[in-house]
Write an enzyme that holds these catalytic residues in place. Structure first.
Site, PDB file in Angstrom:
ATOM      1  N   SER A   1       0.455 -16.375 -19.927  1.00 42.92           N
ATOM      2  CA  SER A   1       1.046 -17.466 -20.700  1.00 42.92           C
ATOM      3  C   SER A   1       1.032 -18.792 -19.957  1.00 42.92           C
ATOM      4  O   SER A   1       0.851 -19.854 -20.567  1.00 42.92           O
ATOM      5  CB  SER A   1       2.490 -17.128 -21.087  1.00 42.92           C
ATOM      6  OG  SER A   1       2.491 -16.049 -21.967  1.00 42.92           O
TER       7      SER A   1
ATOM      8  N   THR B   1       9.714 -12.000 -21.207  1.00 40.94           N
ATOM      9  CA  THR B   1       8.747 -10.897 -21.209  1.00 40.94           C
ATOM     10  C   THR B   1       9.339  -9.661 -20.539  1.00 40.94           C
ATOM     11  O   THR B   1      10.536  -9.619 -20.229  1.00 40.94           O
ATOM     12  CB  THR B   1       7.411 -11.367 -20.583  1.00 40.94           C
ATOM     13  OG1 THR B   1       6.446 -10.330 -20.784  1.00 40.94           O
ATOM     14  CG2 THR B   1       7.538 -11.666 -19.106  1.00 40.94           C
TER      15      THR B   1
ATOM     16  N   LYS C   1      12.952  -8.460 -22.944  1.00 36.54           N
ATOM     17  CA  LYS C   1      12.950  -8.885 -24.357  1.00 36.54           C
ATOM     18  C   LYS C   1      14.146  -8.318 -25.133  1.00 36.54           C
ATOM     19  O   LYS C   1      14.719  -8.995 -25.978  1.00 36.54           O
ATOM     20  CB  LYS C   1      11.650  -8.441 -25.042  1.00 36.54           C
ATOM     21  CG  LYS C   1      10.433  -9.256 -24.636  1.00 36.54           C
ATOM     22  CD  LYS C   1       9.214  -8.825 -25.448  1.00 36.54           C
ATOM     23  CE  LYS C   1       7.954  -9.476 -24.951  1.00 36.54           C
ATOM     24  NZ  LYS C   1       6.754  -9.094 -25.696  1.00 36.54           N
TER      25      LYS C   1
ATOM     26  N   ASN D   1      11.265 -12.996 -27.573  1.00 34.15           N
ATOM     27  CA  ASN D   1      10.218 -13.388 -26.612  1.00 34.15           C
ATOM     28  C   ASN D   1      10.143 -14.903 -26.434  1.00 34.15           C
ATOM     29  O   ASN D   1       9.409 -15.389 -25.582  1.00 34.15           O
ATOM     30  CB  ASN D   1       8.848 -12.814 -27.013  1.00 34.15           C
ATOM     31  CG  ASN D   1       8.145 -13.670 -28.049  1.00 34.15           C
ATOM     32  OD1 ASN D   1       8.789 -14.258 -28.914  1.00 34.15           O
ATOM     33  ND2 ASN D   1       6.830 -13.743 -27.969  1.00 34.15           N
TER      34      ASN D   1
ATOM     35  N   ASP E   1       5.980 -12.690 -31.332  1.00 33.17           N
ATOM     36  CA  ASP E   1       4.975 -11.610 -31.343  1.00 33.17           C
ATOM     37  C   ASP E   1       4.687 -11.177 -32.780  1.00 33.17           C
ATOM     38  O   ASP E   1       3.581 -10.720 -33.092  1.00 33.17           O
ATOM     39  CB  ASP E   1       5.480 -10.381 -30.558  1.00 33.17           C
ATOM     40  CG  ASP E   1       5.383 -10.575 -29.050  1.00 33.17           C
ATOM     41  OD1 ASP E   1       4.578 -11.408 -28.601  1.00 33.17           O
ATOM     42  OD2 ASP E   1       6.124  -9.882 -28.324  1.00 33.17           O
TER      43      ASP E   1
ATOM     44  N   GLY F   1       8.376  -2.683 -26.838  1.00 27.29           N
ATOM     45  CA  GLY F   1       8.618  -3.970 -27.486  1.00 27.29           C
ATOM     46  C   GLY F   1       7.446  -4.406 -28.358  1.00 27.29           C
ATOM     47  O   GLY F   1       7.643  -4.908 -29.473  1.00 27.29           O
TER      48      GLY F   1
ATOM     49  N   ARG G   1      11.773   8.009 -27.993  1.00 26.82           N
ATOM     50  CA  ARG G   1      11.679   6.553 -28.104  1.00 26.82           C
ATOM     51  C   ARG G   1      11.070   6.159 -29.465  1.00 26.82           C
ATOM     52  O   ARG G   1      11.493   5.180 -30.081  1.00 26.82           O
ATOM     53  CB  ARG G   1      10.813   6.025 -26.959  1.00 26.82           C
ATOM     54  CG  ARG G   1      11.299   4.696 -26.464  1.00 26.82           C
ATOM     55  CD  ARG G   1      10.602   4.249 -25.221  1.00 26.82           C
ATOM     56  NE  ARG G   1      10.797   2.823 -25.044  1.00 26.82           N
ATOM     57  CZ  ARG G   1       9.995   2.033 -24.335  1.00 26.82           C
ATOM     58  NH1 ARG G   1       8.937   2.549 -23.723  1.00 26.82           N
ATOM     59  NH2 ARG G   1      10.246   0.758 -24.230  1.00 26.82           N
TER      60      ARG G   1
ATOM     61  N   LEU H   1      -3.534  -3.990 -28.588  1.00 31.73           N
ATOM     62  CA  LEU H   1      -2.766  -5.171 -28.151  1.00 31.73           C
ATOM     63  C   LEU H   1      -3.190  -5.642 -26.764  1.00 31.73           C
ATOM     64  O   LEU H   1      -2.911  -6.774 -26.379  1.00 31.73           O
ATOM     65  CB  LEU H   1      -1.257  -4.891 -28.138  1.00 31.73           C
ATOM     66  CG  LEU H   1      -0.577  -4.495 -29.438  1.00 31.73           C
ATOM     67  CD1 LEU H   1       0.926  -4.763 -29.342  1.00 31.73           C
ATOM     68  CD2 LEU H   1      -1.139  -5.182 -30.652  1.00 31.73           C
TER      69      LEU H   1
ATOM     70  N   TYR I   1      -5.376  -7.208 -23.968  1.00 33.67           N
ATOM     71  CA  TYR I   1      -6.334  -8.311 -24.061  1.00 33.67           C
ATOM     72  C   TYR I   1      -7.572  -7.973 -23.231  1.00 33.67           C
ATOM     73  O   TYR I   1      -7.783  -8.518 -22.160  1.00 33.67           O
ATOM     74  CB  TYR I   1      -5.643  -9.586 -23.579  1.00 33.67           C
ATOM     75  CG  TYR I   1      -6.499 -10.834 -23.552  1.00 33.67           C
ATOM     76  CD1 TYR I   1      -7.554 -11.006 -24.427  1.00 33.67           C
ATOM     77  CD2 TYR I   1      -6.234 -11.840 -22.644  1.00 33.67           C
ATOM     78  CE1 TYR I   1      -8.328 -12.139 -24.401  1.00 33.67           C
ATOM     79  CE2 TYR I   1      -7.000 -12.987 -22.596  1.00 33.67           C
ATOM     80  CZ  TYR I   1      -8.046 -13.133 -23.479  1.00 33.67           C
ATOM     81  OH  TYR I   1      -8.815 -14.263 -23.438  1.00 33.67           O
TER      82      TYR I   1
ATOM     83  N   GLY J   1      -6.276  -7.808 -28.070  1.00 31.57           N
ATOM     84  CA  GLY J   1      -5.001  -8.512 -28.209  1.00 31.57           C
ATOM     85  C   GLY J   1      -5.070 -10.020 -28.074  1.00 31.57           C
ATOM     86  O   GLY J   1      -4.035 -10.684 -28.042  1.00 31.57           O
TER      87      GLY J   1
HETATM   88  P1  NDP Z   1       6.650  -1.410 -23.067  1.00 25.83           P
HETATM   89  O1  NDP Z   1       6.795  -1.164 -21.617  1.00 25.83           O
HETATM   90  O2  NDP Z   1       7.842  -1.797 -23.876  1.00 25.83           O
HETATM   91  O3  NDP Z   1       6.006  -0.083 -23.749  1.00 25.83           O
HETATM   92  C1  NDP Z   1       4.915   0.575 -23.145  1.00 25.83           C
HETATM   93  C2  NDP Z   1       4.398   1.653 -24.097  1.00 25.83           C
HETATM   94  O4  NDP Z   1       3.254   2.272 -23.495  1.00 25.83           O
HETATM   95  C3  NDP Z   1       5.399   2.756 -24.370  1.00 25.83           C
HETATM   96  O5  NDP Z   1       5.210   3.231 -25.682  1.00 25.83           O
HETATM   97  C4  NDP Z   1       4.994   3.820 -23.339  1.00 25.83           C
HETATM   98  O6  NDP Z   1       5.361   5.137 -23.705  1.00 25.83           O
HETATM   99  C5  NDP Z   1       3.488   3.689 -23.378  1.00 25.83           C
HETATM  100  N1  NDP Z   1       2.845   4.182 -22.170  1.00 25.83           N
HETATM  101  C6  NDP Z   1       2.742   3.539 -20.989  1.00 25.83           C
HETATM  102  N2  NDP Z   1       2.046   4.295 -20.100  1.00 25.83           N
HETATM  103  C7  NDP Z   1       1.722   5.447 -20.756  1.00 25.83           C
HETATM  104  C8  NDP Z   1       0.996   6.603 -20.388  1.00 25.83           C
HETATM  105  N3  NDP Z   1       0.471   6.748 -19.158  1.00 25.83           N
HETATM  106  N4  NDP Z   1       0.820   7.577 -21.306  1.00 25.83           N
HETATM  107  C9  NDP Z   1       1.338   7.429 -22.564  1.00 25.83           C
HETATM  108  N5  NDP Z   1       2.042   6.350 -22.972  1.00 25.83           N
HETATM  109  C10 NDP Z   1       2.227   5.369 -22.078  1.00 25.83           C
HETATM  110  O7  NDP Z   1       5.503  -2.491 -23.225  1.00 25.83           O
HETATM  111  P2  NDP Z   1       5.147  -3.439 -24.463  1.00 25.83           P
HETATM  112  O8  NDP Z   1       5.406  -2.709 -25.730  1.00 25.83           O
HETATM  113  O9  NDP Z   1       5.765  -4.763 -24.316  1.00 25.83           O
HETATM  114  O10 NDP Z   1       3.570  -3.615 -24.237  1.00 25.83           O
HETATM  115  C11 NDP Z   1       2.648  -2.554 -24.527  1.00 25.83           C
HETATM  116  C12 NDP Z   1       1.230  -3.094 -24.407  1.00 25.83           C
HETATM  117  O11 NDP Z   1       1.021  -4.080 -25.407  1.00 25.83           O
HETATM  118  C13 NDP Z   1       0.951  -3.771 -23.059  1.00 25.83           C
HETATM  119  O12 NDP Z   1      -0.352  -3.463 -22.663  1.00 25.83           O
HETATM  120  C14 NDP Z   1       1.092  -5.249 -23.364  1.00 25.83           C
HETATM  121  O13 NDP Z   1       0.287  -6.006 -22.513  1.00 25.83           O
HETATM  122  C15 NDP Z   1       0.589  -5.299 -24.809  1.00 25.83           C
HETATM  123  N6  NDP Z   1       1.175  -6.417 -25.572  1.00 25.83           N
HETATM  124  C16 NDP Z   1       0.321  -7.395 -26.014  1.00 25.83           C
HETATM  125  C17 NDP Z   1       0.785  -8.461 -26.737  1.00 25.83           C
HETATM  126  C18 NDP Z   1      -0.184  -9.501 -27.181  1.00 25.83           C
HETATM  127  O14 NDP Z   1       0.245 -10.608 -27.526  1.00 25.83           O
HETATM  128  N7  NDP Z   1      -1.470  -9.221 -27.219  1.00 25.83           N
HETATM  129  C19 NDP Z   1       2.224  -8.632 -27.050  1.00 25.83           C
HETATM  130  C20 NDP Z   1       3.048  -7.525 -26.566  1.00 25.83           C
HETATM  131  C21 NDP Z   1       2.517  -6.475 -25.849  1.00 25.83           C
HETATM  132  P3  NDP Z   1       6.792   5.739 -23.252  1.00 25.83           P
HETATM  133  O15 NDP Z   1       7.819   5.097 -24.147  1.00 25.83           O
HETATM  134  O16 NDP Z   1       6.648   7.198 -23.517  1.00 25.83           O
HETATM  135  O17 NDP Z   1       6.985   5.390 -21.806  1.00 25.83           O
END
Ligand code: NDP
Length: 316
Positions: free
Chosen positions: A17, A62, A66, A87, A102, A130, A156, A222, A224, A243
Site C-alpha cells: 500500500s 491490516t 482489522k 481496513n 476491501d 478477513g 472458523r 486474492l 497478487y 488480487g
Molecule cells: P487471514 O490471516 O485472516 O486468513 C488466512 C486464511 O488462510 C485462513 O482462512 C487460513 O486458514 C488460511 N491458511 C493460511 N495458511 C494455510 C495453510 N497452510 N493451509 C490451509 N489454509 C491456510 O488473512 P486474510 O484473510 O486477510 O488474507 C488471506 C489472503 O488474501 C492473503 O494472501 C492476503 O494477502 C490476501 N488478501 C488480498 C487482498 C487484496 O486486496 N487483493 C485483500 C485481503 C486479503 P485457518 O483459518 O484454518 O488458519
C-alpha cells in the site's frame, strides 16, 4: 500542515500500500505522508488515540488488526459493520469512522472477471479470514444464492457463516470440511471459485488439486501474483484473475475517502507493478520472505496491467 496517513499492522514492512498511496498523494498535490506503523496488538489502543490528533487524515488497517479495530472506532460504515472488519479509517473532527474498502475492491475485481458473462449465482470460497469476509459479503450483496466456504480450521468457517446469519437468511451459505473430494464435487456444480487463503503467497503451492478445476470456472485468487492455482486453472481452460484489481480498488477507495478526490488509478497501478517487480506480492503485512527470484520461479509478469491481470492469464 502536512497531514499524516498511517498503515497500522504487525508486521507492515512488506505491504504494497505504501508504494501506491504516497505516489498518489504526491501526484494529486495532497500535502500528506503515508507512514507504516508496526504496532503489536497490545499497542493498538494507544495508536488509535494518537490518530485522533489534528495532524492525521486517516489510516489503513491490516493484519492482524482489522477485526480488533471494530470496537475502537466511533462509527462503522455498513460494510465495516457487516464484515466485522475495518481496513480504512477516516476522521470527522476527532471522531474515527471505520470503513471496509476491501468489499468494493472485491466487487470491482469480480465484475471485471465475469466481464460480459451473466453473473453466476453459486460460489466456492476457500478461507475464512478477513479477506474471505469481504468476499462473502460482496457475494451476498451481489445476489449469490449459494456460497460454500471451505477452511482448514472448520470452526472458523462456521464462525464466518454464523456471523453472516442474518444478511444471508435468504440464501444458502454453508461451511464444509476441507477434503479434496468434497471441494471437487462442489466445484463440479459451481461457476466461481475464490481463493481467500494465503496458500500460494510464500510457496508455489495450490490449495486444491489441479484435477478439481474445470474450463467453465471463473477463478479469482486474492493473492497478487500468478499463483499455482491460477496457472493450473488457466491450463484447465478457466478464466482467471489475481488480487491486483481488488488491491488497487480498495486503495483507490481509501484515497478518495481521505482526500475527497478521485484516485489516480493508472499511477497507483504502475506503482503496484513496480513494487511487485521488486519482489513484493503480499497485500498485507505477512513476513513473506518472497524475493524477486521466487517470483521469477513462479513465472510472474512484472509488467502486468489491469487488463492483463484478467486477460493474460485467461485461457479463453
Ligand atoms: P487471514 O490471516 O485472516 O486468513 C488466512 C486464511 O488462510 C485462513 O482462512 C487460513 O486458514 C488460511 N491458511 C493460511 N495458511 C494455510 C495453510 N497452510 N493451509 C490451509 N489454509 C491456510 O488473512 P486474510 O484473510 O486477510 O488474507 C488471506 C489472503 O488474501 C492473503 O494472501 C492476503 O494477502 C490476501 N488478501 C488480498 C487482498 C487484496 O486486496 N487483493 C485483500 C485481503 C486479503 P485457518 O483459518 O484454518 O488458519
Amino acid at each position: 500542515m502536512t497531514k499524516r496517513v498511517v498503515l497500522i499492522g504487525h508486521p507492515v514492512a512488506h505491504s504494497l500500500s505504501g508504494a501506491m498511496q504516497q505516489a498518489a498523494f504526491d501526484d494529486q498535490g495532497v500535502d500528506a505522508t503515508y507512514e507504516l506503523w508496526d504496532r503489536a496488538p497490545i499497542a493498538l489502543p494507544d495508536a488509535v488515540t494518537e490518530l485522533r490528533g489534528d495532524d492525521f487524515l486517516g489510516a489503513n488497517v491490516t493484519i492482524p488488526h482489522k477485526e480488533r479495530m471494530v470496537p475502537l472506532v466511533d462509527r462503522l460504515t455498513e460494510e465495516a459493520h457487516a464484515t466485522g472488519a475495518v481496513n480504512t479509517i477516516t476522521k470527522e473532527g476527532k471522531r474515527l469512522i471505520g470503513h471496509n474498502t476491501d468489499v468494493p475492491g472485491f466487487r470491482f475485481a469480480l465484475d471485471k472477471l465475469v466481464g460480459k458473462q451473466k453473473m453466476p449465482r453459486q460460489a466456492v470460497v476457500l478461507g475464512a479470514g478477513g479477506g474471505a469476509r469481504a468476499v462473502v459479503y460482496g457475494l451476498i450483496t451481489e445476489g449469490f444464492q449459494r456460497i460454500i466456504v471451505f477452511n482448514r480450521h472448520l470452526h472458523r468457517a462456521e464462525g464466518l457463516v454464523k456471523h453472516f446469519g442474518r444478511s444471508a437468511s435468504h440464501m444458502e451459505l454453508r461451511a464444509m470440511p476441507w477434503h479434496d473430494s468434497i471441494i471437487e464435487s462442489e466445484l463440479a456444480r459451481t461457476k466461481l471459485l475464490v481463493n481467500a487463503t494465503s496458500i500460494g503467497l510464500t510457496t508455489d503451492e495450490s490449495p486444491i488439486p489441479a484435477e478439481a478445476l474445470h474450463g467453465d470456472l471463473l477463478v479469482l485468487d486474492l493473492i497478487y501474483a500468478k499463483t499455482r492455482l491460477l496457472r493450473e486453472a488457466a491450463a484447465a481452460g478457466a478464466t482467471v484473475a489475481d488480487g491486483e484489481l481488488m488491491l488497487l480498488h480498495q486503495g483507490a477507495a481509501a484515497f478518495a475517502l481521505w482526500t475527497g478526490q478521485p484516485a489516480p488509478l493508472d499511477l497507483m497501478q504502475q506503482k503496484l507493478a513496480e513494487a511487485r517487480a521488486g519482489g513484493l506480492r503480499s497485500t498485507e503485512g505477512e513476513p513473506t520472505g518472497v524475493a524477486a527470484d521466487t517470483a521469477e520461479a513462479v513465472g510472474e509478469e512484472p509488467d502486468a496491467s489491469v487488463d492483463s491481470a484478467v486477460a493474460a492469464a485467461s485461457a479463453e
